[in-house]
Design an enzyme around this catalytic site. Sequence first.
Site, PDB file in Angstrom:
ATOM      1  N   GLN A  26      20.189  10.923 -13.972  1.00  0.00           N
ATOM      2  CA  GLN A  26      19.527  11.560 -12.839  1.00  0.00           C
ATOM      3  C   GLN A  26      18.147  10.974 -12.526  1.00  0.00           C
ATOM      4  OE1 GLN A  26      20.661  15.647 -14.552  1.00  0.00           O
ATOM      5  NE2 GLN A  26      20.671  16.008 -12.348  1.00  0.00           N
ATOM      6  N   HIS A  46      29.698   4.480  -6.728  1.00  0.00           N
ATOM      7  CA  HIS A  46      29.927   3.206  -6.037  1.00  0.00           C
ATOM      8  C   HIS A  46      31.275   3.173  -5.310  1.00  0.00           C
ATOM      9  CE1 HIS A  46      26.949   1.156  -9.041  1.00  0.00           C
ATOM     10  NE2 HIS A  46      26.345   1.918  -8.160  1.00  0.00           N
ATOM     11  N   ASP A  59      21.573   4.642  -8.707  1.00  0.00           N
ATOM     12  CA  ASP A  59      21.231   3.230  -8.956  1.00  0.00           C
ATOM     13  C   ASP A  59      19.732   3.049  -9.231  1.00  0.00           C
ATOM     14  OD1 ASP A  59      23.853   2.710  -8.476  1.00  0.00           O
ATOM     15  OD2 ASP A  59      23.542   1.406  -6.742  1.00  0.00           O
ATOM     16  N   ARG A  84      12.501  17.227 -22.645  1.00  0.00           N
ATOM     17  CA  ARG A  84      13.926  17.068 -22.922  1.00  0.00           C
ATOM     18  C   ARG A  84      14.475  15.936 -22.060  1.00  0.00           C
ATOM     19  NH1 ARG A  84      18.979  20.440 -20.922  1.00  0.00           N
ATOM     20  NH2 ARG A  84      20.499  19.224 -22.058  1.00  0.00           N
ATOM     21  N   HIS A 129      24.720  13.500 -21.792  1.00  0.00           N
ATOM     22  CA  HIS A 129      24.516  14.300 -20.579  1.00  0.00           C
ATOM     23  C   HIS A 129      25.293  13.636 -19.427  1.00  0.00           C
ATOM     24  CE1 HIS A 129      21.602  17.308 -18.507  1.00  0.00           C
ATOM     25  NE2 HIS A 129      22.459  16.921 -17.576  1.00  0.00           N
ATOM     26  N   ASN A 173      25.530  18.187 -23.292  1.00  0.00           N
ATOM     27  CA  ASN A 173      25.035  19.109 -22.274  1.00  0.00           C
ATOM     28  C   ASN A 173      26.181  19.720 -21.462  1.00  0.00           C
ATOM     29  OD1 ASN A 173      22.720  20.165 -20.536  1.00  0.00           O
ATOM     30  ND2 ASN A 173      23.979  19.134 -18.997  1.00  0.00           N
ATOM     31  N   GLU A 174      26.248  21.032 -21.449  1.00  0.00           N
ATOM     32  CA  GLU A 174      27.143  21.790 -20.561  1.00  0.00           C
ATOM     33  C   GLU A 174      28.602  21.354 -20.553  1.00  0.00           C
ATOM     34  OE1 GLU A 174      25.617  22.101 -16.588  1.00  0.00           O
ATOM     35  OE2 GLU A 174      23.909  23.275 -17.205  1.00  0.00           O
ATOM     36  N   ASN A 315      21.494  26.824 -20.924  1.00  0.00           N
ATOM     37  CA  ASN A 315      21.130  26.511 -19.542  1.00  0.00           C
ATOM     38  C   ASN A 315      21.548  27.696 -18.688  1.00  0.00           C
ATOM     39  OD1 ASN A 315      20.398  24.005 -20.465  1.00  0.00           O
ATOM     40  ND2 ASN A 315      21.916  22.864 -19.278  1.00  0.00           N
ATOM     41  N   TYR A 317      21.039  29.546 -14.720  1.00  0.00           N
ATOM     42  CA  TYR A 317      20.523  29.457 -13.353  1.00  0.00           C
ATOM     43  C   TYR A 317      20.869  30.647 -12.477  1.00  0.00           C
ATOM     44  CZ  TYR A 317      19.617  24.473 -14.137  1.00  0.00           C
ATOM     45  OH  TYR A 317      19.142  23.290 -14.614  1.00  0.00           O
ATOM     46  N   GLU A 387      17.415  24.777 -20.003  1.00  0.00           N
ATOM     47  CA  GLU A 387      17.257  24.556 -18.562  1.00  0.00           C
ATOM     48  C   GLU A 387      17.196  25.888 -17.847  1.00  0.00           C
ATOM     49  OE1 GLU A 387      20.141  22.061 -16.529  1.00  0.00           O
ATOM     50  OE2 GLU A 387      20.162  20.634 -18.193  1.00  0.00           O
TER      51      GLU A 387
HETATM   52  C1  GBH Z   1      22.725  21.646 -14.823  1.00  0.00           C
HETATM   53  O1  GBH Z   1      23.924  21.808 -14.196  1.00  0.00           O
HETATM   54  C2  GBH Z   1      22.695  20.254 -15.358  1.00  0.00           C
HETATM   55  O2  GBH Z   1      22.556  20.230 -16.739  1.00  0.00           O
HETATM   56  C3  GBH Z   1      21.676  19.393 -14.707  1.00  0.00           C
HETATM   57  O3  GBH Z   1      21.976  18.069 -14.946  1.00  0.00           O
HETATM   58  C4  GBH Z   1      21.617  19.750 -13.255  1.00  0.00           C
HETATM   59  O4  GBH Z   1      20.814  18.865 -12.548  1.00  0.00           O
HETATM   60  C5  GBH Z   1      21.071  21.137 -13.133  1.00  0.00           C
HETATM   61  O5  GBH Z   1      21.730  22.033 -13.962  1.00  0.00           O
HETATM   62  C6  GBH Z   1      21.069  21.688 -11.725  1.00  0.00           C
HETATM   63  O6  GBH Z   1      22.341  21.799 -11.213  1.00  0.00           O
HETATM   64  O7  GBH Z   1      30.336  25.122  -6.880  1.00  0.00           O
HETATM   65  O8  GBH Z   1      32.089  24.709  -8.462  1.00  0.00           O
HETATM   66  O9  GBH Z   1      31.009  22.850  -7.381  1.00  0.00           O
HETATM   67  C7  GBH Z   1      24.165  23.053 -13.648  1.00  0.00           C
HETATM   68  C8  GBH Z   1      25.563  23.004 -13.239  1.00  0.00           C
HETATM   69  C9  GBH Z   1      26.737  21.875 -11.613  1.00  0.00           C
HETATM   70  C10 GBH Z   1      26.192  24.233 -11.460  1.00  0.00           C
HETATM   71  C11 GBH Z   1      27.324  21.933 -10.242  1.00  0.00           C
HETATM   72  C12 GBH Z   1      26.823  24.288 -10.140  1.00  0.00           C
HETATM   73  C13 GBH Z   1      28.488  23.383  -8.750  1.00  0.00           C
HETATM   74  C14 GBH Z   1      29.707  24.177  -9.120  1.00  0.00           C
HETATM   75  N1  GBH Z   1      25.759  22.927 -11.838  1.00  0.00           N
HETATM   76  N2  GBH Z   1      27.781  23.262  -9.987  1.00  0.00           N
HETATM   77  S1  GBH Z   1      30.875  24.212  -7.866  1.00  0.00           S
END
Ligand code: GBH
Length: 493
Positions: A26, A46, A59, A84, A129, A173-174, A315, A317, A387
């Site tokens: 990222q 790509h 890229d 991290r 990751h 990760n996740e 993590n 959100y 996170e």
């Molecule tokens: C984390 O992912 C990651 O660890 C990190 O890399 C990322 O940048 C960050 O959090 C923010 O997203 O609607 O079914 O397509 C969180 C996971 C991945 C959650 C994409 C929501 C979309 C699910 N996220 N996801 S869907």
Amino acid sequence: VTVGQCASYPSFPPGFKFGVATAAYQVEGAWNVSDKGVSIWDKITHDKSHLILDGSSGDVACDSYHLWKRDLEMLTELGVHFYRISLSWPRLLPTGHPNHISEDGKRYYNELIDALLEKGIEPAVTIYHWDMPQHLQDLGGWTNPLIADWLLAYARVVFTLFADRVKIWITINEPVMICDLGYGLGKHAPMLMTPNDIGSYMCNKNLLIAHAKVYRLYDEKFRPKYHGMISIVNHLAWLEAFTDDDSYMTYLAMQNTAGRYSHPIYSKEGGWPPEVERIVAINSERQGYPRSRLPAFTRQEIELVRGTFDFFGLNHYTSRAIRTLDPSEKRGALSFFGDGEYNYTITERPGWTVAGNGWLIPYPEGFRYLLKWIKQEYGDVKILVTENGYSTEAVNYIHDDDRLKYHKDYINQMLLAIKEDGVNVIGYTAWSLMDNFEWTDGYKAKFGLYEVNFTDPRRTRTPRKSAKFYAELIKHQRFIEIDSGTSSALYAL
Ligand code: GBH
């Protein structure tokens, strides 16, 4: 910024650590420098750029491969205790295997780790990751059981190179995103869609074994010398019952999303969450499969995986509500929240609002409930929040009051969980240090405390208001007023 008005607000437990996070693909860019190998995200962006919202790739991303010294300034400005990062597997091992270790990859991570330590910032390092070497993906990636040995061989190189200086390790990760989105729903690289979660579940099992082997390698061969800690990081949404009648389905949904990746590691008995195992077996039989789509663990495998943690990496959100379906209702599309045959749907509550990117619903109380749930479910485990963050879409968006409020409210609820519910949270990580390549959202979803100008070849970084808030919070180890009107939700004794 006025400091000191809120002396009555409680401070964080002694030794509590604050950090920020990024991940290799990222932010690093430099996707083909030196002898670096190709990852599955290089390949997807790509070859199938239409699958990325703005057609972009990592890229160049934030170009941290070249600009990491600027990142270091930002980390110092924030005053974080730890940073991290993740390691790019194909940058270190271009073929995916340890037959060839990249000198350039070694140099890059050594310089970064040394520079962090020089500034008194602890590196917290994620081994995987999401950027699988394409060579290994061609052989099945996480659906090939040999992945456990491939990851182990990579991890052995990583520990040998860096474990003398890195004391906080994360294996993976996740997993829920890797497996359910990568091998079931086709929403993350390698973008495979397999009917009835066949691929997700194969990945799920292999990944847990891989994690466990890496944990045990560290535990047996490196910990005695270096005394660090190591675990996996799981993504948990808080799910709550839409009405009282939905509590069983909510329990099931929690077991399916959180439990499928946590129960085998953190529960006393190990193995799959029993209710998930039972239902997938019934569904599989009804669908005409010769055995459960959820691959069984042997006794030895259960023991191999059980207890392979030093902390619970979390993590978090967002939250959702769970509603049981009436028999008359048709099931919605498959989702990573369900086996496809579970009789529930994932929904929102009236009054909830979705943030920019369409999936993130800020519900700070959900964080407290979730922390409590982890304690109830898996005992008094140390929790490291690896996170938590909020996304916006506007460019030139420096006065990010919404992001500031998100972090403040979530940290506040975490503090309530610590002080009122006795949950053992040992640290908090804001995602992210800066805007970066947000997977299939490209550069559209921005999570940064620092804004990055992606049209500027120098990738200029500018602190947002939320960065200043976070720096003040870390400095004083307690909430302070950043301006009037944002402190109403603070935890007061
Ligand atoms: C984390 O992912 C990651 O660890 C990190 O890399 C990322 O940048 C960050 O959090 C923010 O997203 O609607 O079914 O397509 C969180 C996971 C991945 C959650 C994409 C929501 C979309 C699910 N996220 N996801 S869907």
